[in-house]
Design a protein around this motif. Sequence first.
Motif, PDB file in Angstrom:
ATOM      1  N   THR A 149       0.862  -1.164   0.000  1.00  0.00           N
ATOM      2  CA  THR A 149       0.000   0.000   0.000  1.00  0.00           C
ATOM      3  C   THR A 149       0.905   1.223   0.000  1.00  0.00           C
ATOM      4  O   THR A 149       1.919   1.243   0.685  1.00  0.00           O
ATOM      5  N   SER A 150       0.577   2.267  -0.760  1.00  0.00           N
ATOM      6  CA  SER A 150       1.507   3.392  -0.890  1.00  0.00           C
ATOM      7  C   SER A 150       1.381   4.401   0.245  1.00  0.00           C
ATOM      8  O   SER A 150       2.299   4.557   1.046  1.00  0.00           O
ATOM      9  N   THR A 151       0.258   5.095   0.338  1.00  0.00           N
ATOM     10  CA  THR A 151       0.083   6.090   1.393  1.00  0.00           C
ATOM     11  C   THR A 151      -1.318   5.968   1.977  1.00  0.00           C
ATOM     12  O   THR A 151      -2.292   5.825   1.243  1.00  0.00           O
ATOM     13  N   LEU A 152      -1.403   6.000   3.285  1.00  0.00           N
ATOM     14  CA  LEU A 152      -2.693   5.946   3.964  1.00  0.00           C
ATOM     15  C   LEU A 152      -2.903   7.234   4.753  1.00  0.00           C
ATOM     16  O   LEU A 152      -1.981   7.715   5.411  1.00  0.00           O
ATOM     17  N   TRP A 153      -4.091   7.772   4.677  1.00  0.00           N
ATOM     18  CA  TRP A 153      -4.512   8.847   5.570  1.00  0.00           C
ATOM     19  C   TRP A 153      -5.630   8.293   6.428  1.00  0.00           C
ATOM     20  O   TRP A 153      -6.671   7.885   5.916  1.00  0.00           O
ATOM     21  N   GLU A 154      -5.416   8.231   7.714  1.00  0.00           N
ATOM     22  CA  GLU A 154      -6.405   7.636   8.606  1.00  0.00           C
ATOM     23  C   GLU A 154      -6.731   8.598   9.746  1.00  0.00           C
ATOM     24  O   GLU A 154      -5.912   9.443  10.123  1.00  0.00           O
ATOM     25  N   THR A 155      -7.916   8.438  10.317  1.00  0.00           N
ATOM     26  CA  THR A 155      -8.363   9.284  11.415  1.00  0.00           C
ATOM     27  C   THR A 155      -7.774   8.812  12.734  1.00  0.00           C
ATOM     28  O   THR A 155      -7.637   7.609  12.964  1.00  0.00           O
ATOM     29  N   LYS A 156      -7.440   9.758  13.595  1.00  0.00           N
ATOM     30  CA  LYS A 156      -6.954   9.436  14.937  1.00  0.00           C
ATOM     31  C   LYS A 156      -7.915   8.472  15.620  1.00  0.00           C
ATOM     32  O   LYS A 156      -9.129   8.644  15.583  1.00  0.00           O
ATOM     33  N   GLY A 157      -7.352   7.435  16.228  1.00  0.00           N
ATOM     34  CA  GLY A 157      -8.157   6.442  16.926  1.00  0.00           C
ATOM     35  C   GLY A 157      -8.520   5.248  16.076  1.00  0.00           C
ATOM     36  O   GLY A 157      -8.901   4.202  16.614  1.00  0.00           O
ATOM     37  N   ASP A 158      -8.408   5.386  14.753  1.00  0.00           N
ATOM     38  CA  ASP A 158      -8.701   4.263  13.866  1.00  0.00           C
ATOM     39  C   ASP A 158      -7.504   3.322  13.787  1.00  0.00           C
ATOM     40  O   ASP A 158      -6.427   3.614  14.304  1.00  0.00           O
ATOM     41  N   ASN A 159      -7.706   2.203  13.113  1.00  0.00           N
ATOM     42  CA  ASN A 159      -6.621   1.275  12.809  1.00  0.00           C
ATOM     43  C   ASN A 159      -6.208   1.448  11.353  1.00  0.00           C
ATOM     44  O   ASN A 159      -7.046   1.717  10.495  1.00  0.00           O
TER      45      ASN A 159
END
Length: 120
Positions: A20-30
């Motif tokens: 996977t290249s780049t992930l943007w995830e929300t605080k608290g998520d996995n």
Amino acid sequence: HVWTMITIMSLSDGSDVHQTSTLWETKGDNATVECNHTKGGDYIYMYWYRQLPGENMELIVSTTAGNDDHDFGKSSKEKFSATKPNAESGTLIVKNLEPGDQGLYFCAVSQHSDTDTCGS
């Protein structure tokens, strides 16, 4: 929202390891990062590293295909988990994301364990 960017890179001598290249995830998520390779079924070991900004690269976990008892070393199993269902693929899960988890995450594959030793 507070977003955490996870950039994933491959350690390989060619184009036969893919992540996977780049992930943007929300605080608290996995965040789930996938790694696949086409180097062959004898590359059963997969290593996950991360490098946080301004810090050295650190090994998170060593995994082996078909073995669920992965070696997390000093890493927290509350923070990370991993799967290695077969030789050609594996995942790293970064749990309960915080801004401090932002960094580079690396996958490497090998035919040999880092604990293998040569006989005399």
